[in-house]
Design an enzyme around this catalytic site. Structure first.
Site, short mmCIF file in Angstrom:
data_model
loop_
_atom_site.label_atom_id
_atom_site.label_comp_id
_atom_site.label_asym_id
_atom_site.label_seq_id
_atom_site.Cartn_x
_atom_site.Cartn_y
_atom_site.Cartn_z
N HIS A 247 0.86 -1.19 0.00
CA HIS A 247 0.00 0.00 0.00
C HIS A 247 0.90 1.24 0.00
O HIS A 247 1.75 1.39 0.86
CB HIS A 247 -0.91 0.00 1.21
CG HIS A 247 -1.81 1.19 1.25
ND1 HIS A 247 -2.84 1.37 0.35
CD2 HIS A 247 -1.82 2.29 2.05
CE1 HIS A 247 -3.45 2.51 0.62
NE2 HIS A 247 -2.85 3.09 1.64
N ASP A 249 1.08 5.24 0.07
CA ASP A 249 0.49 6.56 0.23
C ASP A 249 1.33 7.54 -0.59
O ASP A 249 2.51 7.74 -0.32
CB ASP A 249 0.44 6.93 1.72
CG ASP A 249 -0.58 6.06 2.45
OD1 ASP A 249 -1.65 5.81 1.87
OD2 ASP A 249 -0.30 5.63 3.57
N ASP A 359 -7.95 1.97 1.81
CA ASP A 359 -7.58 2.84 2.92
C ASP A 359 -8.32 4.17 2.92
O ASP A 359 -8.02 5.04 3.74
CB ASP A 359 -6.05 3.10 2.84
CG ASP A 359 -5.49 3.66 4.13
OD1 ASP A 359 -6.09 3.39 5.19
OD2 ASP A 359 -4.47 4.37 4.08
N HIS A 563 -5.89 9.87 -1.05
CA HIS A 563 -6.63 9.79 0.22
C HIS A 563 -5.90 10.31 1.46
O HIS A 563 -6.44 10.21 2.56
CB HIS A 563 -7.17 8.38 0.46
CG HIS A 563 -6.12 7.33 0.68
ND1 HIS A 563 -5.72 6.46 -0.31
CD2 HIS A 563 -5.39 7.00 1.76
CE1 HIS A 563 -4.80 5.64 0.17
NE2 HIS A 563 -4.57 5.96 1.43
ZN LIG Z 1 -3.23 4.93 2.68
#
Ligand SMILES: [Zn+2]
Length: 1017
Positions: A247, A249, A359, A563
């Site tokens: 994942h 970000d 997420d 996000h």
């Molecule tokens: Zn995230």
């Protein structure tokens, strides 16, 4: 077997640590040189930074510094015939490169200050030679970042380890054998024969290696454990599909530029592990990340493409980035899918038909339709497991949106996208899977994420032992798409959840970093206007559609909807970088739009007019408004998606029945009275003969609540303590043409809010345009309007429609939805009358009882300017700063109306509050176009044109329409420029059906909230 009691699990854990320490034997040290820079430099400039000669224990950088490291040495003669590795830990992240500078493996500091539950992300081992001769020189280059997986850094950027070591492969094998069996004891029933069999085998092994740790005892120990590991399961009732994942970000506790480097490290590691583990399947979401690999690491990208072609690397999820879905506008969500799907199709030949949002902080009820109309078949997340109050009842279910579309959803039963892929993971999935009786399939997403990194050796060694381990559900690696297909066979049995997937947490993200949110709203509206003008200008004046620039601008806008960026949960540096970019993008969009406006105006016949001005309306209904044309006010009616020409020389200023005083603003529609404190004490709707403000209450007080939260959260009970009210220090009233204006200045501490409150002749919209200088800490500024409306539900605009939410707190589900997302408006209506609150850049609403409340500014410390948590600051020490302590610009408006929100035209009012008319001054000239024109016309007020644009393939034009009121509506769409052909397409612009064209018109039938996309040429 010993006559003594078996070891406890704790004893066995100690034995596991003993084995772990024996895997590598250090046999030499490396010479360390680093070249430090503050920003990344490419491989060919690797020696351009400050040269540092380092030893273990030396500091080499501060947070987010960069350095190229060179490790030099020699393989000792004693290593002949042995597998040799390097152990490297510089207390930061590194990407090891080959002689040409191409990434070969990511290495990560063994420490992370954020989340130890992921396990120590100890990617510190670099395999060097499987079969050394001894005496070979070593020279390894690595590109380092002085940050850990989560941005922050424990240990201050010091070198921890740089050595040459043997790798004892048998000991490593024993370690994972022992670890997997030991972990299985946490899942298996203690009274089962299987548990006892494993316990005995572990005991025997522990006794053996405690006596002597040698190559011989390691082999013996593995032989003892082998039968227990080899036991196979029977006919399982649940099968687990496992997919490797990292994942990522794209900007969060680190700047966006570091994400690009995190991507290179993560992909390099994934590719290296694929060489070693033939059944390893890794999935990568977010085409933006792959686009960065293509631009910055072309050789690595080439290898990624090859693995995708082999089916080992899965392009995952069809969104351009894993975006927010509460704040992101409707058309933006469509473009996320459009650009995401196209990238995977064009680059990899992959047709990705599922959406991956593990997420994101809650999911809009507009999504099922948007997904379905983009041809998406499945949706996956896990985030609702974070809800604080209610347990979401399903993990395999159908999710139904506002229009009735439904899409099957799998919510990861392990409740993480960072699975350790251990026996306890399989155990949790089985125990926790709420729909296991209905479905025999569940998905495990393994690896280390958030800061990237992905699966390490540990995940893959465990999975090799769990394929069919007796007593656990079998786990097989496969692409998520393959899982979805198998799982969906049971979908007919799944339950249905209707409406939004509300995350009972992170409501602060509807407000934090207000400047950034405003920029997103503005660019969304600016792009909407530009695309319509550009389409029309090419159709009628031949001005080329700026498709290349629009493509690039959109993709950057989509990135910032990530996000953690749009919700405001990133560090300040992320916003310091988005702010000038948004300004540049807005300026470019305005230049492009202004040019199209001028071209269109140049085509209009304005001969005979002294000072012709063309006024453009980007909305799909006729608007009648006051605006300044030339030197004076004019009231103009502008056709839908069209223009009108007026002569600015021809101004006959009428007298207006508007009044302004410090205690009163009044026009023909409203009489608004202000108390001495500046708050509104009365709003009289004159035609309706109704008082709007609840008796004895005050509206528009600027209330500052104590907010000890962070970027994500504020306490649910914040309103239990009385707020501080900003004090009125000045009030000045004036009349400007048809506008009555009252400028109020409020102060609290060092913070100032100046509000220009206005009422325009003929309009019931009471507008508040605010400029704030905000200096408060741990504070939340809110405004509330207690109104005389009684309703059990309030309505909130979302993408392509609206949702209703309770105004009470009857159940825990109602209670949890206290602060909720709304786009351009919230409305509280009873059957005959209602009041809406419009806004131009705010999202955090609360409508409880009879009060409409809007969250305006939050200033919280984490992960603010210096990335500090409150608990990290010693008492009495100055804090390093809070979010949103800056200048703010925002507007909202009170809109009382007869009837409900549909009869009261609230939806149109929301658009009009956000989309001003555009004026273009021109000169008198002949032209082909009449003095009034329209690109498209629709004969139903309920149907709104959200978008007009060129088709992505350049073949024709696209219009996206939706039914905005929740009704079944038939309508006719008339094209001013006659089309040859009109067809229906999906949101990805894939053809669905040809429409019958009657003259210049097509007929459409809409279901409630239905989105339709037309292509014409
Ligand atoms: Zn995230």
């Amino acid at each position: 077997m010993s006559d003594f009691l078996p070891y406890t699990v704790k004893d066995l854990e100690r034995s596991l640590s003993t084995i772990e320490r024996q895997i590598y034997s250090r046999i030499g040290d490396l010479e360390i040189t680093a070249w430090r820079t503050s920003e990344p430099v490419p491989f060919d400039q690797r020696c351009s930074g400050q040269e540092l000669h380092l030893r273990v224990g030396d500091k080499w950088g501060d947070l987010f510094d960069c350095a190229w490291f060179r490790f030099r040495g020699e393989i000792p003669g004693a290593a002949a015939g042995q597998p040799v590795v390097l152990l490297l830990d510089v207390n930061g992240e590194m990407c090891v490169v080959d002689d040409a500078g191409v990434p070969v493996r990511g290495l990560t500091t063994g420490t992370s200050v954020f989340d130890f539950s992921l396990g120590l992300p100890g990617k510190r081992v670099l395999p060097l030679s499987p079969d050394a001769r001894g005496g070979e020189p070593i020279e390894v280059w690595a590109d380092a970042g002085c940050n850990d997986l989560f941005g922050n850094l424990q240990g201050n950027g010091t070198v921890r380890e740089a050595s040459v070591a043997f790798c004892h492969a048998e000991t490593r094998g024993l370690y994972y054998d022992f670890e997997v069996l030991l972990d299985s004891l946490a899942v298996l029933p203690p009274l089962s024969a299987r548990y006892q069999e494993i316990l005995v085998a572990l005991n025997e092994t522990a006794s053996l290696i405690r006596g002597e740790f040698s190559a011989a005892t390691v082999r013996q120990a593995r032989a003892i454990l082998a039968p227990a590991l080899a036991k196979r399961g029977g006919d399982p009732s649940l099968r687990i599909s496992a997919i490797g994942h990292a994942h990522m970000d794209l900007g969060w506790l680190w700047p966006i530029r570091e994400t690009k480097r995190k991507g290179a490290r993560t992909f390099a590691t994934a590719l290296a592990n694929m060489e070693r583990y033939p059944d390893y399947v890794f999935a990568a979401s977010q085409p933006q990340l792959l686009q960065w690999m293509k631009e910055g690491y072309p050789e690595l990208y080439g290898r990624i493409k090859q693995r995708v072609a082999e089916g080992r690397l899965e392009p995952q999820g069809a969104l351009w980035v894993e975006c927010d879905t509460n704040l992101t506008g409707g058309e933006s969500l469509v473009r996320q899918l459009l650009h995401g799907h196209r990238f995977f199709r064009d680059e990899f030949g992959a047709d990705v038909r599922y959406v991956w949002l593990p997420d994101t902080f809650g999911y809009s009820a507009a999504l099922p339709q948007i997904l379905a109309r983009a041809g998406m078949k499945y949706f996956s997340t896990q985030k609702l497991s974070w809800s604080l109050i209610n347990t979401f009842p399903h993990q395999s279910f159908h999710w139904r949106g506002i229009d009735g579309s439904a899409i099957p959803v799998h919510m990861l039963p392990e409740e993480t996208y960072n699975s350790p892929a251990a026996p306890r993971s399989a155990g949790k999935i089985e125990a926790n899977y709420r729909d296991k009786g209905l479905s025999e399939h569940a998905l495990m997403v393994f690896g280390i994420g958030d800061g990237g990194g992905g699966p390490g050796e540990e995940h893959l060694e465990r999975l090799a032992r769990l394929q069919n381990f007796a007593g656990l559900c079998p786990v097989q690696q496969e692409p998520a798409a393959a899982f979805f297909e198998r799982w969906a066979a049971d979908a007919a049995r799944f339950a249905t959840w209707s409406g939004e997937l509300y995350l009972e947490r992170h409501e602060g993200t509807l407000t934090t970093h207000g400047r950034n949110k405003r920029a997103n709203r503005r660019i969304e509206q600016a792009l909407r206007e530009l695309e319509w003008l550009a389409a029309w200008a090419e159709m009628s004046c031949g001005v080329p559609y700026p498709s290349g620039r629009l493509d690039a601008i959109w993709k950057e806008v989509l990135l910032y909807q990530f996000h953690d960026i749009l919700p405001g949960s990133s560090i300040k540096r992320v916003y310091d970088e988005t702010t000038p970019r948004y300004e540049a993008l807005l300026a470019e969009v305005e230049t492009l739009a202004a040019g199209r406006g001028e071209a269109l105006a140049g085509h209009i016949d304005t001969a005979g007019l002294a000072r012709p001005v063309a006024i453009f309306n980007a909305l799909s209904w006729e608007r009648t408004e006051w605006l300044i044309v030339g030197d004076g006010w004019r009231r103009v009616a502008v056709p839908p998606l069209g223009y009108i020409v007026v002569d600015a020389a021809d101004v006959a200023e009428p007298t207006h029945e508007v009044h302004a005083a410090p205690d009163r603003l009044e026009n023909d529609r409203l009489c608004v009275r202000f108390g001495e404190d500046g708050a509104i004490v009365s709003v009289l709707d004159k035609p309706a003969g109704r008082e709007v403000i609840a008796s004895g209450e005050r509206a528009n007080r600027l209330a500052v609540y104590h907010d000890p939260g962070d970027a994500w959260d504020f306490p649910m009970d914040y309103a239990e303590s009385a707020p501080r009210i900003m004090q009125l220090v000045a009030a000045e009233a004036r009349v400007d043409g048809p506008r009555a204006l009252l400028t109020q200045t409020y102060r609290l501490g060092d913070s100032i809010v100046v509000q220009e409150i206005s009422l325009v002749a003929g309009s019931p919209v009471l507008a508040f345009a605010a400029r704030a200088t905000w200096r408060e800490r741990e504070a939340m500024l809110r405004v509330a309007f207690p109104v005389t409306v009684r309703a059990e539900e309030a309505a909130f605009e979302i993408q392509f429609g609206h949702v209703r939410r309770p105004t009470h707190r009857n159940t825990t589900w109602d209670l949890a939805r206290d602060e909720v997302a709304g786009q351009k408006w919230a409305d509280l209506s009873q059957r005959d009358y209602g009041v809406a609150l419009l806004n131009d850049c705010k999202y955090g609403h609360k409508v409880k009882g009879h009060t409409i409340d809007l969250n305006l500014i939050r200033s919280v410390p984490y992960p603010g300017p210096q990335l500090v948590r409150d608990q990290d600051v010693a008492p009495g020490e100055p804090h390093h700063g809070y979010t949103d302590q800056e200048e703010h610009v925002f507007s909202y408006a009170l809109y009382p109306h007869a009837g409900d929100l549909v009869a009261g035209d609230v939806i149109q009012a929301g658009y009009q509050f956000n989309v001003p008319l555009r004026t273009v001054e021109t000169v008198g000239h002949p032209g082909a176009a009449a003095s009034r024109g329209s690109l498209l016309q629709i004969d139903a007020r309920a149907v709104i044109v959200e978008t007009v644009k060129q088709a992505e393939d350049g073949q024709g034009w696209i219009a996206r329409l939706y039914e905005a009121t929740g009704s079944a509506v038939k309508c006719r769409v008339s094209f001013t420029v006659p089309p040859r052909e009109v067809s229906k397409v999906n949101l990805l612009e894939e053809p669905l059906a040809t429409l019958e064209l009657q003259g210049n018109t097509v007929e459409l039938a809409f279901q409630p909230f239905e989105i339709k996309t037309l292509r014409w040429q």
